[in-house]
Enzyme design. Structure first.
Site, PDB file in Angstrom:
ATOM      1  N   ARG A 512       0.825  -1.281  -0.090  1.00 40.73           N
ATOM      2  CA  ARG A 512      -0.081  -0.054  -0.020  1.00 40.73           C
ATOM      3  C   ARG A 512       0.769   1.118  -0.059  1.00 40.73           C
ATOM      4  O   ARG A 512       2.104   1.201   0.565  1.00 40.73           O
ATOM      5  CB  ARG A 512      -0.866   0.075   1.256  1.00 40.73           C
ATOM      6  CG  ARG A 512      -2.439  -0.776   1.129  1.00 40.73           C
ATOM      7  CD  ARG A 512      -2.995  -0.257   2.374  1.00 40.73           C
ATOM      8  NE  ARG A 512      -3.931  -1.423   2.722  1.00 40.73           N
ATOM      9  CZ  ARG A 512      -3.611  -2.048   3.749  1.00 40.73           C
ATOM     10  NH1 ARG A 512      -2.561  -1.828   4.427  1.00 40.73           N
ATOM     11  NH2 ARG A 512      -4.319  -3.226   4.014  1.00 40.73           N
ATOM     12  N   SER A 576       8.098  -4.702   6.304  1.00 41.45           N
ATOM     13  CA  SER A 576       7.720  -6.037   7.428  1.00 41.45           C
ATOM     14  C   SER A 576       8.736  -7.165   7.218  1.00 41.45           C
ATOM     15  O   SER A 576       8.499  -8.270   7.140  1.00 41.45           O
ATOM     16  CB  SER A 576       6.392  -6.433   7.062  1.00 41.45           C
ATOM     17  OG  SER A 576       5.590  -5.375   7.213  1.00 41.45           O
ATOM     18  N   ASP A 630       6.144  -3.781  10.629  1.00 40.07           N
ATOM     19  CA  ASP A 630       4.695  -3.882  10.493  1.00 40.07           C
ATOM     20  C   ASP A 630       4.389  -4.198  12.399  1.00 40.07           C
ATOM     21  O   ASP A 630       3.309  -3.379  12.479  1.00 40.07           O
ATOM     22  CB  ASP A 630       4.045  -4.695   9.677  1.00 40.07           C
ATOM     23  CG  ASP A 630       4.501  -6.152   9.902  1.00 40.07           C
ATOM     24  OD1 ASP A 630       5.445  -6.550  10.418  1.00 40.07           O
ATOM     25  OD2 ASP A 630       3.874  -6.977   9.212  1.00 40.07           O
TER      26      ASP A 630
HETATM   27  C1  BG6 Z   1      -1.783  -4.878   7.367  1.00 40.55           C
HETATM   28  C2  BG6 Z   1      -0.713  -4.154   7.748  1.00 40.55           C
HETATM   29  O1  BG6 Z   1      -2.855  -4.663   7.875  1.00 40.55           O
HETATM   30  O2  BG6 Z   1      -1.348  -6.384   7.955  1.00 40.55           O
HETATM   31  C3  BG6 Z   1       0.839  -4.631   7.154  1.00 40.55           C
HETATM   32  O3  BG6 Z   1      -0.810  -2.752   7.246  1.00 40.55           O
HETATM   33  C4  BG6 Z   1       0.805  -6.030   8.057  1.00 40.55           C
HETATM   34  O4  BG6 Z   1       1.705  -3.592   7.662  1.00 40.55           O
HETATM   35  C5  BG6 Z   1      -0.190  -6.897   7.418  1.00 40.55           C
HETATM   36  O5  BG6 Z   1       2.201  -6.782   7.209  1.00 40.55           O
HETATM   37  C6  BG6 Z   1      -0.014  -8.215   8.113  1.00 40.55           C
HETATM   38  O6  BG6 Z   1      -1.150  -9.074   7.716  1.00 40.55           O
HETATM   39  P1  BG6 Z   1      -1.363  -9.867   6.182  1.00 40.55           P
HETATM   40  O7  BG6 Z   1      -2.086 -10.800   6.500  1.00 40.55           O
HETATM   41  O8  BG6 Z   1      -1.275  -8.948   5.296  1.00 40.55           O
HETATM   42  O9  BG6 Z   1       0.143 -10.496   6.003  1.00 40.55           O
HETATM   43  C1  GLC Z   2       7.766 -11.977   9.107  1.00 32.97           C
HETATM   44  C2  GLC Z   2       8.874 -10.869   8.950  1.00 32.97           C
HETATM   45  C3  GLC Z   2       8.515  -9.820  10.174  1.00 32.97           C
HETATM   46  C4  GLC Z   2       7.252  -9.351  10.168  1.00 32.97           C
HETATM   47  C5  GLC Z   2       6.366 -10.610  10.064  1.00 32.97           C
HETATM   48  C6  GLC Z   2       4.903 -10.166  10.065  1.00 32.97           C
HETATM   49  O1  GLC Z   2       8.159 -12.698  10.162  1.00 32.97           O
HETATM   50  O2  GLC Z   2      10.243 -11.424   9.104  1.00 32.97           O
HETATM   51  O3  GLC Z   2       9.624  -8.737  10.119  1.00 32.97           O
HETATM   52  O4  GLC Z   2       6.908  -8.666  11.200  1.00 32.97           O
HETATM   53  O5  GLC Z   2       6.547 -11.580   9.055  1.00 32.97           O
HETATM   54  O6  GLC Z   2       4.616  -9.622   8.972  1.00 32.97           O
END
Ligand code: BG6
Ligand code: GLC
Length: 890
Positions: A512, A576, A630
């Site tokens: 995003r 992340s 994240d």
């Molecule tokens: C989102 C966050 O809502 O959730 C992200 O904005 C995060 O930063 C993500 O990585 C984690 O969930 P998923 O299911 O999208 O991996």
């Molecule tokens: C993976 C990444 C970590 C992140 C997590 C959730 O473990 O290494 O940095 O926070 O995924 O997205």
């Protein structure tokens, strides 16, 4: 004559009314509240599955009949033809046995069994047995059935109220000759249903029209309120012969029905049966003849039971009917004309067609009930039929077939005449039960590997706690699988943050770009505009420059759409993945995780890579001020609304957590005062081998086939990217063992990643009918039976529960550490959470919370779901960074 026939003629409209009333009566029988008073009893049989064609082996069958005891050895071949080899012997049951003490009856049966087996000259000593016991019983298990009362000619004291399986089993054991285990006790209708050839498609209804009539079908277990189970199906015997005993059929009864009823052994009872069953059709015709031949009657015509149902059925036959009519009338001592024979044929036909019509209405009720309870628009099934009335080549069977189609037009039914009726069916019930029991054992063994006791969870908690300590200390940092990375975030938001910021959110399901406007709460707080962009796998796994160029293109596109290309905005970058930070705006990528593996990035400062890409695009209107994991973004985002939020948790594509640690405990950094947010990177927990005892063969397979074998071992037990794959591996194993999909894996199931975690969430949704589970699996190209879907659902549950409990154990380790850090008796803390698995799975969140309550009883933990993603948190961090920078400049 015409008026006599008129009273027997039931229009289609009337039959529809019969069907509706039968449906109501069935509902009453199925409901807990009304079951005891219901006229149609709807008795559960504890038969949970119909044959699937894989049943094999030799089974003993014991059939207690009216005058004899039949012992059979049946061999089921296991192929779909189900060739059945029968060895059988009949033993006469004398009056002395029928009316002697119960003990003698069961001893007699056990002796006959031994004699039969002796005669086989077999070396085998172990047998499984199915028992046909055709009396009214209250069944509580497939192998437990209490005799309510003796009927017909039997009257052995000491048996009523007792479990006949137990009586038979102990009589067999007393003989101490063969090792015979009574597996199932069966009613004749279920025997008929189960005897139907599996190769012709599912047969889930059984119908018997013999001396009496009865039916059974496979109901959705959750609609059978008399039993506790709610999964799968259960065979139900309707006992529909007594339909109408409460007056429901009164407006359709003819004067002859009343006469037949009055002359019967149980007046007022079995009213439906008395219009259909072979025991009564002859009598109905006889009463009509008495009226027809009034003034000319003979003593024989006035004698009960002298008109045989078999003759009646034959008379309805166009070829031989008239000749039979003549023979029958003459045998009754009547002087008959051709016209009389013709009238007789009309009477028999009317009686027979009415019986078939009523039977069709009952059957249509069953079929419509099944169709609507399975939430189908169309139901396709075979109906196994047995009994002398159906078997005779008469108008009965033809009419039955035609009328069922008209009365249940939404159902596509094929009536199949059962060949060896009862015997084969009982062997089948026994075989299915034996197959299910053996399979259950194997399923339990397989799934036991994934079931964690509270002790085991406590161990995981303690192990993580140890790894956390090791990871925080300078000297032991390298030994720990949990990196405990400093984030340079020393406070959660205080509400004074202001300004417009850009944010990037990379690494979850969606990439995003966001514009975040942070105002005062009175101005509406935080406003977010965002756009989702895709990152195709070839970009995520290609050259790093291509990945960052793509990211910049997305930023430019977003800024252009927002008309803000020439505003220079500070940018917070949610990235992340594990990064070693030395400041807020610098982060060296330690390794890729999840679905990323772009080259040339590991070991590089990610902010630098982004800035270089911006430069390549000549885009200077951006100021990258912070790089944020994240988990941290989520904690900050939730912290804006809840000051207690000091933990960030992600359970989505990956899993990870961060929390506020005392600076004095962070040995890898200087400084003693205050706190810093630590990005744990708990996904890697166990990469040093400390969790090896918890990995199952399925986990190892998933790890080996992943982009990063040996890494992120904890994450691979928990997060959305892997759960579906674990489930798929287990399904493959159960298929290989012949337990699922009849042992035939579909090519689709062989495809890695085909079983996505979103399927787990949908399959486990509460109240989801089995049909919907089937539909989800069929989308995957799997052809499933209802049993398959029940088992797939169970596998999903076990895998998801383990994930949630492991996640809970890890959260417990974190909150306990915070509590101890602060020397508190009781800690009150909020965990900010994000991630599709946590948010969309129907039970995951609850199971995480339960585990935390269990393992960290001194912490009162609130879970707050992030509504705005971690972009908002990244912007808030950027805001603080800008404020600090302004201060420093001033
Ligand atoms: C989102 C966050 O809502 O959730 C992200 O904005 C995060 O930063 C993500 O990585 C984690 O969930 P998923 O299911 O999208 O991996
Ligand atoms: C993976 C990444 C970590 C992140 C997590 C959730 O473990 O290494 O940095 O926070 O995924 O997205």
């Amino acid at each position: 004559m015409q008026s006599s026939l008129q009273t027997l003629c039931l229009s289609l409209e009337t039959l529809r009314r019969v069907k509706d009333r039968m449906l109501e009566a069935m509902e009453r029988g199925l409901s807990h509240r009304t079951h005891d008073q219901a006229t149609v009893r709807m008795l559960p049989t504890f038969i949970r599955a119909i044959p699937d064609g894989t049943e094999r082996g030799e089974f003993l069958v014991l059939e207690l009949g009216d005058t004899e005891l039949r012992v059979l050895l049946m061999e089921l071949s296991g192929d779909t033809c189900q060739k059945v080899t029968v060895k059988e012997r009949h033993f006469p049951v004398t009056d002395a046995i029928m009316q002697g003490p119960g003990e003698k009856l069961f001893a007699f049966m056990a002796t006959c069994l031994c004699e039969f087996l002796d005669g086989l000259r077999t070396r085998r000593t172990h047998f499984e047995l199915g028992f046909s016991f055709p009396f009214s019983c209250r069944q509580t298990r497939l192998d437990q059935s209490y005799l309510i009362s003796w009927t017909k000619r039997f009257k052995c004291p000491g048996v009523e109220g007792r479990d006949v399986v137990e009586l038979l089993q102990s009589a067999i054991n007393k003989q101490a000759r063969y090792n015979i285990k009574v597996i199932a006790v069966v009613n004749d209708t279920t025997g008929t249903m189960m005897s139907c050839d599996a190769s012709a498609g599912p047969c889930e209804v059984g119908l018997v029209v013999d001396a009496g009539t009865n039916s059974c079908f496979m109901a959705e277990a959750r609609h059978v309120e008399m039993v506790e189970e709610s999964e799968g199906r259960m065979g139900v015997v309707t006992e529909w012969g007594s339909f109408g005993d409460n007056g429901a059929l009164n407006d359709m009864l003819s004067p002859y029905d009343h006469q037949v009823d009055q002359g019967s052994v149980h007046p007022g009872k079995q009213r439906f049966e008395k219009m259909i069953g072979g025991l009564y059709l002859g009598e109905i015709v006889r009463h009509i003849l008495v009226e027809l031949f009034s003034g000319r009657t003979t003593p024989a015509l006035l004698t009960k039971g002298l008109v045989q149902t078999q003759d009646i059925l034959e008379i309805t036959n166009e070829q031989v009917g008239l000749a039979t009519a003549q023979r029958v009338l003459r045998a009754l001592g009547l002087e008959v004309s051709d016209q009389d024979c013709f009238s007789m044929q009309q009477v028999c036909t009317a009686v027979c067609i009415r019986a078939a019509g009523l039977c069709a209405a009952g059957l249509a009720a069953i079929l419509s009930h099944m169709c609507s309870n399975r939430e189908l628009t169309r139901l396709k099934t075979s109906v196994a039929v047995d009994g002398a009335v159906f078997r005779a080549r008469s108008k009965f069977s033809q009419t039955l077939q035609q009328l069922v189609k008209q009365l249940a037009p939404e159902c596509e039914v094929t009536l199949v005449q059962s060949d060896d009726g009862n015997g084969k069916g009982i062997a089948m019930v026994t075989a299915v039960a034996s197959r299910l029991a053996a399979q259950r054992l194997q399923v339990n063994q397989t799934l036991a590997l994934l079931q964690l006791s509270p002790d085991a969870l406590g161990k995981v908690q303690a192990l993580l706690r140890r790894e956390m300590e090791l990871g925080l200390k300078k000297e032991t940092h390298a030994m720990s699988s949990v990196r405990m990375l400093p984030t340079y975030i020393c406070a959660t938001p205080d509400g004074s943050e202001r300004g417009d910021f850009l944010a990037l959110d990379l690494g979850g399901t969606n990439f995003r770009v966001l514009l975040v406007q942070v105002g005062s709460r009175e101005q509406g707080g935080v406003q977010i505009v965002s756009e989702v962009y895709s990152i195709p796998p070839n970009v995520a796994q290609g050259p790093g420059t291509q990945l960052f160029d793509h990211i910049v293109e997305c930023i430019v596109d977003f800024q252009t759409k927002q008309g803000m290309m020439d505003h220079t905005l500070p940018l917070g970058f949610t990235f992340s993945f594990p990064c070693q930070q030395t400041s807020l705006d610098q982060g060296v990528l330690l390794s890729w995780t999840k679905g990323f593996s772009a080259s040339g990035c590991v070991g590089q400062d990610v902010v630098k890579l982004l800035r270089e890409a911006l430069k390549r695009r000549n885009h200077f209107a951006l100021d990258v001020v912070a790089i944020v994991n994240d988990t941290v973004g989520t904690m900050m985002s939730c912290g804006y609304d809840d000051l207690n939020c000091e933990v960030g948790l992600i359970v989505g594509t990956g899993t990870n957590a961060c929390y506020m640690e005392e600076l004095r405990n962070v040995g890898t950094l200087a400084g003693e005062e205050g706190r810093m947010c630590i990005n744990m990177e708990w996904g890697a927990f166990g990469d040093n081998g400390c969790l090896d005892a918890f990995f199952t063969p399925f986990d190892r397979q998933v790890d080996e086939a992943s982009l990063n074998p040996g890494r992120q071992r904890f994450e691979k037990l928990i997060s959305g990217m892997y759960l579906g794959e674990i489930v798929r591996r287990i399904l493959l194993e159960l298929t290989a063992k012949g337990i699922l999909f009849r042992g035939r894996p579909s090519p689709k199931l062989q495809t890695p990643d085909i079983f996505q975690t979103k399927f787990l969430s949908s399959i486990e949704s509460d109240g989801l009918a089995l049909r919907q589970v089937c539909a989800i699996l069929e989308e995957l190209g799997l052809h499933v039976t209802s049993e398959d879907s029940v088992l797939v659902r169970e596998v999903c549950q076990v895998v998801a529960r383990r994930a949630a409990q492991l996640c809970g154990a890890a959260v417990a380790a974190v909150v306990e550490k915070i509590r101890e850090n602060r020397g508190l008796e009781q800690l009150v803390v909020t965990v900010g959470v994000d991630g599709t698995l946590y948010k969309l799975h129907p039970h995951f969140a609850q199971q995480v919370q339960e585990t935390v309550r269990l393992l960290a009883p001194r912490c009162s933990v609130t879970f707050l779901q992030s509504e705005d993603g971690s972009g908002k948190g990244a912007a808030l961090i950027a805001a603080v960074a800008c404020r600090v920078a302004r201060h420093q400049r001033a």
